[in-house]
Design an enzyme around this catalytic site. Structure first.
Site, short mmCIF file in Angstrom:
data_model
loop_
_atom_site.label_atom_id
_atom_site.label_comp_id
_atom_site.label_asym_id
_atom_site.label_seq_id
_atom_site.Cartn_x
_atom_site.Cartn_y
_atom_site.Cartn_z
N THR A 42 -40.10 -10.48 27.71
CA THR A 42 -39.05 -10.65 26.87
C THR A 42 -38.21 -11.39 27.07
OG1 THR A 42 -38.74 -8.11 26.07
CG2 THR A 42 -37.21 -9.61 25.62
N ILE A 48 -39.47 -17.61 19.43
CA ILE A 48 -39.78 -17.48 18.01
C ILE A 48 -40.75 -16.67 16.95
CG2 ILE A 48 -41.31 -19.35 16.61
CD1 ILE A 48 -39.70 -20.84 18.49
N HIS A 50 -42.87 -16.21 14.56
CA HIS A 50 -43.71 -16.74 13.96
C HIS A 50 -43.88 -16.65 12.03
CE1 HIS A 50 -44.21 -19.21 17.43
NE2 HIS A 50 -45.08 -17.52 18.29
N SER A 334 -47.30 -13.80 22.50
CA SER A 334 -47.47 -14.43 21.92
C SER A 334 -48.43 -13.78 20.46
CB SER A 334 -47.35 -16.02 21.21
OG SER A 334 -46.97 -15.92 20.38
N CYS A 378 -15.12 -18.37 28.56
CA CYS A 378 -15.78 -19.56 28.80
C CYS A 378 -14.99 -20.92 27.39
CB CYS A 378 -17.34 -19.11 28.04
SG CYS A 378 -18.85 -19.97 27.74
N CYS A 412 -22.20 -25.33 30.36
CA CYS A 412 -21.36 -26.10 31.96
C CYS A 412 -21.30 -24.86 33.22
CB CYS A 412 -20.25 -26.77 31.53
SG CYS A 412 -18.78 -25.62 31.45
#
Lengths: 446, 246
Positions: A42, A48, A50, A334, A378, A412
């Site tokens: 996973t 995506i 699809h 996929s 963050c 970063c």
């Protein structure tokens, strides 16, 4: 105690099956060898959703279409982010252009698709190569964060009574008359889980699990490397350029956008013979960049990371079968992410044929509410200390969980030491992803 | 308002700049969101403190002479005059304290160590790969980052770091090379540098730094945000150069 259903594997497949089962009056347990959900295939996928998967006649083709159609509802029900950014398939020579136009006629029977001229393409993607002469646009393709998606399915399931047993590695399965006994190891200790039905969603190790009950199954690992760029405004769509690879086991990857604002190029497909080989070589990175550069005038400038996932390949299609209450859900490469909601429905129907299942009157919703207040930890992704705390108190167990549920350490990484400190102060081991992926230890330094 | 300058970042560059601008007659306010940046980190570790001693001492001297306000500057807007808006204090991040209007803003928010790809580190991505910056900060927090450390890179700062690790009873190896491949599934197990294999459980790398300006603040940039280095001679040079324009 005997469970109704035991699911082996807390990847997106296992968690979605758990989520669906939690809507019924059943006792369900999910057994997972890593400390948290989605640590296997996973987290290595491209995120995506699809638009389609060929061939349409295959199980994966059907489940992909259905999963795609279900995705808006799933995202709403579970509370994960999902955006239909659309896929553009480009042609750069006459033959490909003709192929696209013909393909459109066939594909339009199954999926929404439009032909776009060079001018129309330039308008929606300014950076497209001058050599491009046309394209097909599939508006139903989209993106998710696969770990967030899996976490939310897990939490929904937990909220509605499913038990998740992490860091339990299945080492044996015994079949009795009416049930199965699953022997699991937990840091040296042995545990037994009894269940009437077993669902094998063990991903790369689904063959090992299947063999424990005498089923014949072979999983071949197919590594897929990705290059991650920080050039968020490079493009707005999923973009691939013809020709696509003749290898049926991969759609060839492309230039992908992510829901977290990055650009990912890839994946490729490399057969390494090693289920744990997630290495990315410089040659692979150069090849990926060369391949997808063809679609654009300029290429992204800021590579920030590389990662590889490993596909579990079981022949050419998904394998979802049931034998005496043992359900294999294997070879879910996929479009596994896209198909997850449809696979869950399919498996629940299979289970429903074997045991009486009554639907619950009502189910509880789960929402992950990040307060977004307190001390900023963050700066790049605006994540506060209270957000980190909520994630850790809600079942996030690793640095990767924090990363994918809040965005912290995605840019970063200056915030890493503080996040580590947070986990230590909460009495948690500081692990990146796997059971023994400790990042630091609490002992002092001389 | 005339002659008021806001300096964002109270680390070495910000404080140095503020001191110079004050001497030139400007009314300067430094906004610092945390503890004063990496110069304070260097100050807390003996080997690094010694290496940066001139700059450390300079910093703490100048600190006494400049006005510092605690807060994270989130936005700089310009409407004829320059406004520092959205300056939040630590605990009340929704609270906006207005420190008045400023004529100019100088951004001294420093830099961060770039990612492993920029150092040509390929292979697996197990736990145990650290940028120099994060390795230093984790050690300062009192954590053990590993046992056998491969220090990858060829900047002078890495030798200082190496001697610190040596004192802390780590086993280390300083290696420079063009290309490194990491092996190991859950934790680093081995690194191959230009064909040579090194057994280790930790990699600390340094190749280059990037400018740190997460909120994309508009203003004159000065210090390590431009110099992007561990060589503070260059950082000071940049501050002095930029200050000449005032």
């Amino acid at each position: 105690m005997e469970y109704d259903v035991a699911i082996i594997g807390a990847g997106v497949t296992g968690c979605f099956i758990a989520k669906e089962l939690s809507k019924y009056d059943l006792s369900v347990v999910v057994i997972e060898k890593e400390p948290t959900q989605g640590v296997g295939q996973t987290k290595g996928c491209s995120g995506i959703i699809h638009a389609f998967q060929l061939p349409f006649s295959s199980l994966k083709g059907k489940l992909c279409l259905e999963g795609n159609r279900m995705m808006d509802e799933e995202a709403k029900e579970l509370g994960f982010r999902f955006r239909r950014v659309g896929l553009i398939l480009l042609s750069s020579n006459l033959l490909s252009k003709i192929a696209l136009k013909l393909a459109r006629i066939y594909l339009s029977r199954y999926v929404e698709v439009r032909y776009l001229t060079k001018e129309e393409l330039k308008r929606i993607e300014k950076n497209i190569s001058k050599k491009i002469n046309g394209g097909l646009f599939f508006p139903s393709a989209g993106v998710v964060n696969p770990i967030e998606m899996t976490f939310m399915a897990r939490k929904f399931a937990e909220e509605n009574g499913v038990e998740f047993k992490f860091e339990r590695r299945v080492v044996g399965i015994k079949k009795n008359d009416t049930s199965y006994e699953i022997l699991a190891e937990n840091n040296g200790r042995k545990e037994v889980f009894k269940s009437r039905i077993v669902v094998n969603c063990a991903g790369l190790y689904a063959d090992d699990i299947a063999k424990m009950v005498g089923h014949d199954l072979t999983i071949v690992p197919g590594k897929g490397s990705h290059v991650v760029f920080d050039d968020g405004d490079f493009s707005k769509h999923l973009i691939a350029i013809l020709p696509l690879p003749p290898d049926r086991r991969t759609k060839g990857g492309g230039s992908l956008v992510t829901i977290d604002g990055n650009i990912i190029w890839g994946p490729n497909l490399i057969e390494t013979g090693d289920k744990e080989d997630r290495s990315v070589t410089r040659e692979e990175v150069n090849a990926i960049i060369r391949k997808h550069s063809r679609a654009f005038e300029t290429i992204p400038k800021k590579p920030v990371e590389v990662y590889a996932g490993v596909r579990s390949i079981a022949g050419r299609d998904f394998i979802i079968d049931c034998k005496e209450g043992f359900i294999n859900v294997a070879g879910i490469q996929s479009p596994g992410l896209t198909s997850a909601p449809a696979i869950a429905k399919f498996v629940v129907e299979m289970i429903g044929k074997r045991m009486k299942m009554s639907r619950k009157g009502s189910v509880k919703r789960y929402r992950l509410s990040l307060p977004k207040s307190g001390k900023l930890v963050c700066y790049c992704r605006e994540v506060y200390d209270s957000d980190i705390e909520i994630v850790l108190r809600s079942g996030g167990r690793t640095l990767d969980d924090i990363k994918h549920l809040t965005g912290a350490t995605m840019s970063c990484k200056k915030c890493l030491p503080e996040i580590v400190e947070f986990m230590v102060n909460m009495g948690l081991r500081v692990r990146k992803d796997y059971s023994n992926s400790d990042v630091v230890w609490k002992e002092g330094n001389g | 308002m005339d002659g008021r300058i806001a300096v964002v970042g109270g680390g070495y560059s910000g404080v140095r700049m503020a001191s110079i601008l004050s001497e030139k007659g400007y009314d300067v306010v430094v906004f610092e969101g945390r503890d004063g940046g990496e110069i304070t980190v260097f100050n807390s570790l003996p080997e690094l403190r010694e290496h940066y001693i001139d700059y450390v001492e300079e910093y703490f001297e100048l600190l006494k002479t400049v006005r510092i306000e605690k807060g994270v500057v989130r936005k700089v807007t310009r409407e004829n005059l320059v406004l520092v808006s959205g300056c939040y204090t630590d605990r009340d991040s929704r609270d906006c304290s207005n420190y008045g209007r400023f004529e100019q803003v100088v951004v001294c928010t420093g830099c961060y160590d770039s990612n492993p790809i920029s150092a040509n580190i390929y292979g697996m991505r197990p736990a145990g790969i650290f940028s120099l910056e994060n390795a230093i900060r984790l050690i300062l927090k009192g954590y053990r980052i590993g046992r056998e450390v491969l220090i990858f890179g060829d900047d002078a700062i890495l030798e200082v770091f190496n001697s610190m690790l040596g004192r802390m009873k780590y086993s280390t190896h300083v290696v420079s090379g063009e290309y490194a491949v990491v092996r190991g599934r859950e934790r680093v197990e081995e690194v191959v540098v230009d064909g040579e294999r090194f057994r280790c459980d930790t990699v600390v790398y340094f190749k280059k730094r990037e400018c740190f300006n997460p909120f994309n603040l508009k203003g004159v940039k000065a210090g390590n945000i431009n110099a992007k280095t561990y060589d503070y001679k260059e950082v000071k040079k940049d501050v002095l150069k930029v200050s000449e324009d005032f």
